[in-house]
Design a protein around this motif. Sequence first.
Motif, PDB file in Angstrom:
ATOM      1  N   TYR A 179      22.437   4.628  -3.103  1.00  0.00           N
ATOM      2  CA  TYR A 179      21.511   4.814  -2.006  1.00  0.00           C
ATOM      3  C   TYR A 179      20.676   6.062  -2.096  1.00  0.00           C
ATOM      4  N   THR A 180      21.189   7.084  -2.723  1.00  0.00           N
ATOM      5  CA  THR A 180      20.361   8.277  -2.881  1.00  0.00           C
ATOM      6  C   THR A 180      19.125   7.940  -3.696  1.00  0.00           C
ATOM      7  N   ALA A 181      19.348   7.208  -4.764  1.00  0.00           N
ATOM      8  CA  ALA A 181      18.217   6.853  -5.611  1.00  0.00           C
ATOM      9  C   ALA A 181      17.248   5.947  -4.866  1.00  0.00           C
ATOM     10  N   VAL A 182      17.798   4.956  -4.175  1.00  0.00           N
ATOM     11  CA  VAL A 182      16.941   4.015  -3.444  1.00  0.00           C
ATOM     12  C   VAL A 182      16.065   4.755  -2.447  1.00  0.00           C
ATOM     13  N   GLN A 183      16.682   5.654  -1.728  1.00  0.00           N
ATOM     14  CA  GLN A 183      15.960   6.442  -0.750  1.00  0.00           C
ATOM     15  C   GLN A 183      14.816   7.212  -1.392  1.00  0.00           C
ATOM     16  N   SER A 184      15.104   7.813  -2.527  1.00  0.00           N
ATOM     17  CA  SER A 184      14.079   8.601  -3.198  1.00  0.00           C
ATOM     18  C   SER A 184      12.940   7.729  -3.676  1.00  0.00           C
ATOM     19  N   VAL A 185      13.273   6.605  -4.278  1.00  0.00           N
ATOM     20  CA  VAL A 185      12.230   5.736  -4.809  1.00  0.00           C
ATOM     21  C   VAL A 185      11.308   5.258  -3.702  1.00  0.00           C
ATOM     22  N   ILE A 186      11.905   4.828  -2.591  1.00  0.00           N
ATOM     23  CA  ILE A 186      11.056   4.312  -1.523  1.00  0.00           C
ATOM     24  C   ILE A 186      10.173   5.410  -0.949  1.00  0.00           C
ATOM     25  N   THR A 187      10.706   6.604  -0.859  1.00  0.00           N
ATOM     26  CA  THR A 187       9.877   7.708  -0.371  1.00  0.00           C
ATOM     27  C   THR A 187       8.702   7.942  -1.307  1.00  0.00           C
ATOM     28  N   VAL A 188       8.976   7.917  -2.597  1.00  0.00           N
ATOM     29  CA  VAL A 188       7.882   8.114  -3.550  1.00  0.00           C
ATOM     30  C   VAL A 188       6.835   7.024  -3.386  1.00  0.00           C
ATOM     31  N   PHE A 189       7.282   5.793  -3.222  1.00  0.00           N
ATOM     32  CA  PHE A 189       6.336   4.693  -3.014  1.00  0.00           C
ATOM     33  C   PHE A 189       5.481   4.949  -1.783  1.00  0.00           C
ATOM     34  N   ALA A 190       6.139   5.360  -0.703  1.00  0.00           N
ATOM     35  CA  ALA A 190       5.404   5.599   0.543  1.00  0.00           C
ATOM     36  C   ALA A 190       4.344   6.673   0.325  1.00  0.00           C
ATOM     37  N   LEU A 191       4.730   7.708  -0.364  1.00  0.00           N
ATOM     38  CA  LEU A 191       3.798   8.801  -0.653  1.00  0.00           C
ATOM     39  C   LEU A 191       2.606   8.289  -1.451  1.00  0.00           C
ATOM     40  N   LEU A 192       2.921   7.484  -2.441  1.00  0.00           N
ATOM     41  CA  LEU A 192       1.869   6.916  -3.286  1.00  0.00           C
ATOM     42  C   LEU A 192       0.875   6.115  -2.471  1.00  0.00           C
ATOM     43  N   VAL A 193       1.423   5.235  -1.656  1.00  0.00           N
ATOM     44  CA  VAL A 193       0.559   4.380  -0.846  1.00  0.00           C
ATOM     45  C   VAL A 193      -0.326   5.223   0.051  1.00  0.00           C
ATOM     46  N   ALA A 194       0.281   6.221   0.679  1.00  0.00           N
ATOM     47  CA  ALA A 194      -0.490   7.059   1.595  1.00  0.00           C
ATOM     48  C   ALA A 194      -1.597   7.800   0.851  1.00  0.00           C
ATOM     49  N   LEU A 195      -1.266   8.367  -0.284  1.00  0.00           N
ATOM     50  CA  LEU A 195      -2.265   9.132  -1.028  1.00  0.00           C
ATOM     51  C   LEU A 195      -3.413   8.254  -1.494  1.00  0.00           C
ATOM     52  N   ILE A 196      -3.058   7.084  -1.999  1.00  0.00           N
ATOM     53  CA  ILE A 196      -4.123   6.215  -2.506  1.00  0.00           C
ATOM     54  C   ILE A 196      -5.024   5.739  -1.380  1.00  0.00           C
ATOM     55  N   SER A 197      -4.428   5.429  -0.234  1.00  0.00           N
ATOM     56  CA  SER A 197      -5.320   4.961   0.830  1.00  0.00           C
ATOM     57  C   SER A 197      -6.178   6.110   1.332  1.00  0.00           C
ATOM     58  N   LEU A 198      -5.678   7.310   1.273  1.00  0.00           N
ATOM     59  CA  LEU A 198      -6.503   8.473   1.608  1.00  0.00           C
ATOM     60  C   LEU A 198      -7.660   8.590   0.634  1.00  0.00           C
ATOM     61  N   ALA A 199      -7.338   8.484  -0.649  1.00  0.00           N
ATOM     62  CA  ALA A 199      -8.376   8.597  -1.668  1.00  0.00           C
ATOM     63  C   ALA A 199      -9.445   7.534  -1.466  1.00  0.00           C
ATOM     64  N   VAL A 200      -8.992   6.330  -1.164  1.00  0.00           N
ATOM     65  CA  VAL A 200      -9.938   5.236  -0.964  1.00  0.00           C
ATOM     66  C   VAL A 200     -10.863   5.528   0.209  1.00  0.00           C
ATOM     67  N   ASP A 201     -10.303   6.022   1.281  1.00  0.00           N
ATOM     68  CA  ASP A 201     -11.143   6.321   2.435  1.00  0.00           C
ATOM     69  C   ASP A 201     -12.167   7.396   2.121  1.00  0.00           C
ATOM     70  N   VAL A 202     -11.758   8.372   1.344  1.00  0.00           N
ATOM     71  CA  VAL A 202     -12.696   9.437   0.980  1.00  0.00           C
ATOM     72  C   VAL A 202     -13.834   8.856   0.147  1.00  0.00           C
ATOM     73  N   ILE A 203     -13.474   8.036  -0.825  1.00  0.00           N
ATOM     74  CA  ILE A 203     -14.503   7.413  -1.659  1.00  0.00           C
ATOM     75  C   ILE A 203     -15.439   6.582  -0.798  1.00  0.00           C
ATOM     76  N   TYR A 204     -14.844   5.827   0.134  1.00  0.00           N
ATOM     77  CA  TYR A 204     -15.642   5.006   1.044  1.00  0.00           C
ATOM     78  C   TYR A 204     -16.671   5.858   1.773  1.00  0.00           C
ATOM     79  N   SER A 205     -16.223   6.983   2.276  1.00  0.00           N
ATOM     80  CA  SER A 205     -17.145   7.800   3.049  1.00  0.00           C
ATOM     81  C   SER A 205     -18.253   8.351   2.163  1.00  0.00           C
ATOM     82  N   MET A 206     -17.960   8.504   0.871  1.00  0.00           N
ATOM     83  CA  MET A 206     -19.007   8.999  -0.016  1.00  0.00           C
ATOM     84  C   MET A 206     -20.011   7.909  -0.342  1.00  0.00           C
TER      85      MET A 206
END
Lengths: 365, 332, 427
Positions: free
Chosen positions: A331-358
């Motif tokens: 479970y420690t590993a599972v927890q870490s992996v899912i957190t990393v995924f969440a971070l990834l998703v958040a960052l990419i959608s942020l990047a996309v929004d920034v590009i959109y605004s440009m």
Amino acid sequence: MSPITLIALIVGIPAILLLVYIFVRGSTGLRRYILTRIGLTLPMVFILATLVFFVLRVLPGDPVRSALGPKGTPEMIARIRTQLGLNDPMIVQYGRFLGDMVTLHFGNSLTGGHRPIIDEMSERFPATLELVIPASILALVVGIYGGTLAAARRKRTLDYALRIYSVVIYSLPIFWLGLMLQLLFGVQLNWLPISGRIDPVIGTTIKHITNLYAVDALITGNWPAFLSVAEHLVLPTFTLGLILSGVFVRMTRINVIETLQADYISAARARGIREHVLVYGHALKNAMIPVITLIGLQVAILLAGAVLTETVFSWPGMGSYLVERISARDYTAVQSVITVFALLVALISLAVDVIYSMVDPRVRY
Amino acid sequence: MPEDILYSVRNLTVEYQTRAGAVRAVDDVSLDIRRGEILGLVGESGCGKSTLGKALMRLHTGPASITGGELWFDGRDLMKLPLNEMPDVRGAEIGMVFQDPMTSLNPIQRILDHLTETIHTHEPETSDAAARIRAEELAERLGIRRERLSEYPHQMSGGMRQRVMISLALALRTKLLIADEPTTSLDVIVEAKFLDLLQELQKEFGLTILLITHNIGVVAEVADRVAVMYAAKMAEVGDVNDVFGDSKHPYTQGLLKSVPNIRLGENELYKMEGAPPSLLHPPSGCRFHPRCPFVMDVCHTQEPAFEPVVGDHLASCLLYQKAGVKQESLNG
Amino acid sequence: MTEIKEHPPEIPAEDTSWEAEIQRVGFIRRILMARRWYGADWWFVSISAVMVVAFIVVALFPGLFAPYSPDALVGPRFLAPGQHPEIPVLIVPKDSSINTLKDMAAPEGQPRPSIAVVQGVPTAGALNEQAQSIDNQTKNEPEGLRLRPRIERFTSLEETLQAVIDGTVQAAVVQSTEFDRVSAQFPTLRAGASITGETATAGGFILGTNDIGQDVLSRLLWGTRVAIIIGFSASIVALVLGVPLGLLAGFIGGSFDRLLSLVMDSLYAFPGLILAIAITAVLGPSILNVIVAISVLYIPTYYRIVRGQTLSVKEEIYVEAAQSIGARSLEILRLYIFPNVIPSVAIIFSVNVADAILTGAGLSFLGLGLPPTIADWGIDLARGQRFIQTAWWMITFPGLAIMLIVLAFSMMGEGLTEIFNPKLRER
């Protein structure tokens, strides 16, 4: 320097420079927009991480006991539990969890050798990247071009053919497509390998710099390794890319059709601008704006698809890591992996929004 | 074709395919546009005037198409041109200005680029610098300061955008400008300025203008001649003073009566009886007969021809056509 | 077929218009008339509707269609589609009283029976196995019979059978298919029972058997039930939870809306499968948990669409008008907003079922979610992957089934979208 740090630098530095540039040159409108978006991303990651935390704590049963199995004596279990801080009150655990996640202290694997999870991830993450990037490019090219073509030839045969294509692709279970491709090209025709990233023998000759095998092979001029990686990449990339392209075809088609009905398109036609310039120049560019935001959402599908593709092709990436660790009740590993995924998703959608605004000047000014 | 006629439309028919069958939005219509004139084209919503305007450039796509007639523009029949050569005519020889300038401009393209793109499309050898200079000069001519050219459409006012539309339509040696309801979305003052501009262009460049509108007042003010359409057919054509001063077609008469007039001080607004007919199943004989105050028995069965009544003043009404013999109008 | 609809120029149509005509005909005619108007989209929806109905029927009554129970071990392992199972049977003279191997057991002291087999064919091994197990069984019984046959090998099938006729041996053991082939030449012989107890199926198994001998076709048909149950249940739960939340959020607005939307957007952005994996990992394998996990995934979808629609309807003048005459909020929700929301919800539902089935299959493919005892396409695919080199039918057919059912539902959703969405129609 660990591969993860390397990749983080390669991506992070240009991103930060870009942000600074936008800030300095952009209008107040743009700055405000970006700040808002960054501000919203943090809660999103926060919420997801919290979700992960509580979901995994709701376990019936004791993760440590099931991880240790029959070998675990009560004293061992108690000792490890205290070590991991599992006996502390929830709030304390939560606080520690947040702190750990922020500093990337993922801890050690509960089972299988107690490797530091971050080491595992720095091997697995580049593997997923190596799969996901070519697949996305394939999907985008096929999808956007196909969708525009369908929109341009609306209601004629090509349009229906492409629509059927996108619906069929959407319905294809990605793992089945992978299996069928393995069957055809791997087993019956024996043209391509069906598992792993690289031939195991050749694999020993690779120098691990970024852990992106293709890149590493190129940098060190290791031609046989590069070929082997390329060979192994074909089927999984094609599988993931094809499935994703179905979504893009549909999205692009709908958006281009709507755009083509706009007044400025007929006004441009009245000025003598040619059809293909109208479709691929004006309409497509305008249609891409909403599509860009949708592309951001596709990251979710991409990651889910990656999990399944990696499992089918025994591709040692983050996706297969997740599945493995769940089956091993780590479970420690599972927890870490899912957190990393969440971070990834958040960052990419942020990047996309920034590009959109440009891209959309209406937001800028 | 006589030298003074720029565009001669002959027996034009435009059909739309609908769920319930084919609808003729323009039915066997003939019209001449003279060089250097401002011709007004009026009629109620749905009478076919916009469709006619678009047809002059063969702009229709999809379910609408020209199913008959000839389009003699400056000595050649545009219907005989292969469709993929029409873009050469559009924007270069015939230009069009649309009703809503906000949506008629590409939101992600700068104004300057709109102009230079048009120039490059028709004259690809033009250098970027030359195109830019031409665009700036044109804009200045039309009252747009050159600094504003690097802006985006949403940054401009409505009147400014409409000027941009005109400049786009005139970017090359346009002979005919078709203006489709150009002032409907403008307020009165801007509208007045716009109409002034049109007249200036007519005088300065010898530009021929087809002004499509449902606003009779606008037409009365600027047009030299006027054409009235009803239910996909041409009802009346002639000099603006003749048509408005001495209308021949009962529909035109009704139309003029409907215009509220402050000076006459009437208590009730005049309203024509009935409603415009369905183009799917148009009335037999003369299309106006169900609403015509002067209807005769023959109007139910025979379609009137579109013929001269007096000199250059044409009308399609059986009041003036009895077995080939013309009659004086029954009403002044 | 006339080309597709165009709205006539804005002339108010008289009652000869198609709208009026439609009011006068019945439902069935309406569907048929729709074919003319919607063109190919009509075909999309109709064909997929037929497929959906077919799947639902199979899901409700799998026993009617499936030849076997999905768990039953009905045949030899790894039988290819249509392949006849090779079953070793006992061949005896027509008048012999022997039927099964057990019949040949004799008391201790009696001469051992001879049984002929064809040389080089593995029937000898099966025969030995069976004989031994029967022997172990019978010697402990009261009569104390023994079965220790002498095995005589002959070079060809014909010689083997001839030996039985000649009386050299009491019986022969050959493959049932082989005997069928030559039985005409040996009219005095007949086939007894199979020595392993497997039943011979005349036609083989249409789609083959899997690694432990279950019929692939039956598992396929029974799997429909699981898929449909998961698909519909998850979507219904998500709908029941998501739609009211969306309505409320759109209608009430304010911080309630903002907070809820933030949570929903985060959920929506996150890869669904991974979330489902996490939830089922925690809750444990059972069909109920899978339904719960998947429905959580789709609540945000309903929420967003319904909320968006609610927001736009709320702005409409007629809602303001209703409020000004004192209509209560609940009434407004019920009378104005809800009916406008239904078409979108219907489309989403269709696509959702498709997606839910896909996700469910993905979950069981990964080995999470469903307990391995339930017949499910995903599990079958995972099993089949191990035998990809030898048994292609184990992975081809379950996957095809998944694809077809998902296709049916998505096609229906896609077709309905084109028909309902006015923006996609040409002007």
